[in-house]
Design a protein around this motif. Sequence first.
Motif, mmCIF file in Angstrom:
data_model
loop_
_atom_site.group_PDB
_atom_site.id
_atom_site.type_symbol
_atom_site.label_atom_id
_atom_site.label_comp_id
_atom_site.label_asym_id
_atom_site.label_seq_id
_atom_site.Cartn_x
_atom_site.Cartn_y
_atom_site.Cartn_z
ATOM 1 N N SER A 198 -67.902 -34.204 -6.141
ATOM 2 C CA SER A 198 -66.675 -33.471 -6.450
ATOM 3 C C SER A 198 -65.744 -34.294 -7.341
ATOM 4 C CB SER A 198 -65.950 -33.100 -5.142
ATOM 5 O OG SER A 198 -64.734 -32.450 -5.404
ATOM 6 N N PHE A 199 -65.639 -35.592 -7.053
ATOM 7 C CA PHE A 199 -64.774 -36.452 -7.867
ATOM 8 C C PHE A 199 -65.319 -36.574 -9.288
ATOM 9 C CE2 PHE A 199 -63.499 -40.748 -9.333
ATOM 10 C CZ PHE A 199 -62.119 -40.549 -9.345
ATOM 11 N N SER A 200 -66.646 -36.673 -9.418
ATOM 12 C CA SER A 200 -67.242 -36.760 -10.761
ATOM 13 C C SER A 200 -67.007 -35.476 -11.542
ATOM 14 C CB SER A 200 -68.742 -37.032 -10.637
ATOM 15 O OG SER A 200 -68.989 -38.250 -9.952
ATOM 16 N N ALA A 201 -67.139 -34.317 -10.860
ATOM 17 C CA ALA A 201 -66.899 -33.044 -11.539
ATOM 18 C C ALA A 201 -65.441 -32.924 -11.974
ATOM 19 C CB ALA A 201 -67.274 -31.884 -10.615
ATOM 20 N N TRP A 202 -64.532 -33.403 -11.149
ATOM 21 C CA TRP A 202 -63.114 -33.359 -11.503
ATOM 22 C C TRP A 202 -62.826 -34.221 -12.730
ATOM 23 C CZ3 TRP A 202 -59.405 -37.414 -11.083
ATOM 24 C CH2 TRP A 202 -58.093 -37.028 -11.350
ATOM 25 N N LEU A 203 -63.428 -35.425 -12.778
ATOM 26 C CA LEU A 203 -63.233 -36.285 -13.940
ATOM 27 C C LEU A 203 -63.774 -35.631 -15.205
ATOM 28 C CD1 LEU A 203 -64.123 -39.865 -12.600
ATOM 29 C CD2 LEU A 203 -61.864 -38.960 -13.177
ATOM 30 N N LEU A 204 -64.941 -34.993 -15.117
ATOM 31 C CA LEU A 204 -65.513 -34.326 -16.285
ATOM 32 C C LEU A 204 -64.601 -33.199 -16.765
ATOM 33 C CD1 LEU A 204 -69.296 -34.154 -15.272
ATOM 34 C CD2 LEU A 204 -68.248 -35.597 -17.024
ATOM 35 N N GLN A 205 -64.008 -32.457 -15.826
ATOM 36 C CA GLN A 205 -63.089 -31.387 -16.224
ATOM 37 C C GLN A 205 -61.842 -31.945 -16.903
ATOM 38 O OE1 GLN A 205 -62.153 -28.765 -13.009
ATOM 39 N NE2 GLN A 205 -64.234 -27.971 -12.810
ATOM 40 N N VAL A 206 -61.320 -33.066 -16.370
ATOM 41 C CA VAL A 206 -60.132 -33.674 -16.971
ATOM 42 C C VAL A 206 -60.430 -34.139 -18.392
ATOM 43 C CG1 VAL A 206 -58.550 -35.634 -16.830
ATOM 44 C CG2 VAL A 206 -59.112 -34.339 -14.775
ATOM 45 N N PHE A 207 -61.565 -34.815 -18.570
ATOM 46 C CA PHE A 207 -61.913 -35.306 -19.900
ATOM 47 C C PHE A 207 -62.169 -34.149 -20.863
ATOM 48 C CE2 PHE A 207 -63.724 -39.294 -17.692
ATOM 49 C CZ PHE A 207 -62.457 -39.849 -17.649
ATOM 50 N N ALA A 208 -62.827 -33.080 -20.376
ATOM 51 C CA ALA A 208 -63.088 -31.928 -21.233
ATOM 52 C C ALA A 208 -61.789 -31.240 -21.625
ATOM 53 C CB ALA A 208 -64.007 -30.943 -20.510
#
Length: 218
Positions: A198-208
């Motif tokens: 979940s934390f990795s997915a959140w980081l990917l969304q922030v960067f995107a």
Amino acid sequence: MTDERRQTHWETRTEALLAVASLLYLTSYAVQVLAPGLPEGWRNVCLAVLCAAWALFAVDYAVRWRLSGQGLRFPRTHWLDTLVLVLPLLRPLRVVHVYETVQRRHGKPRLALHARVAAYAGLSALLLGFTAALAVYHHEHTAPGATIRTFGDAVWWASATLATVGYGDEIPVTPVGRLIAVGLMACGLALLGAVTGSFSAWLLQVFAREDDERPPGR
């Protein structure tokens, strides 16, 4: 009303009651384990609460089985419910489900998906760790050659096991204790994977999102 709707209606009407019964079951078990010098009358009260709560769990399981219309397929398709009926100490985890249901009744959940995963994983880890510590202490502290002699030892062991650290200074020596350890390690890996993913997915969304908001040419 279809079988699925009737089952959903039953679960909605009984989930709060079952959550309270789950906490009462855990509390009664904890009192019996941590207060061995309790007067006989109070011990009988705790035993009565344990039996009444488990009977309520069994009735709920039987009703949902009947309403499902699945016949003998129900235990296989609802294997987690079957496991919880056999191991009622896991019932307090329903509190997590109740919290989610209450949030949805008031509309959209207040927390974002990633925050809910972290919050539910943390609550689940707390309940699982406390339950496992109680169960291991119950079976280990009087065993010959045991290293888990106090409830504090059991809490330390449960924390290290749930975090998949495994220092090895406190280890279960009884078959039941080792079986609990296997289950706790599996739960620890699952919770850690859920939070990490979940934390990795959140980081990917922030960067995107940052890339989308960046002006052209930069």
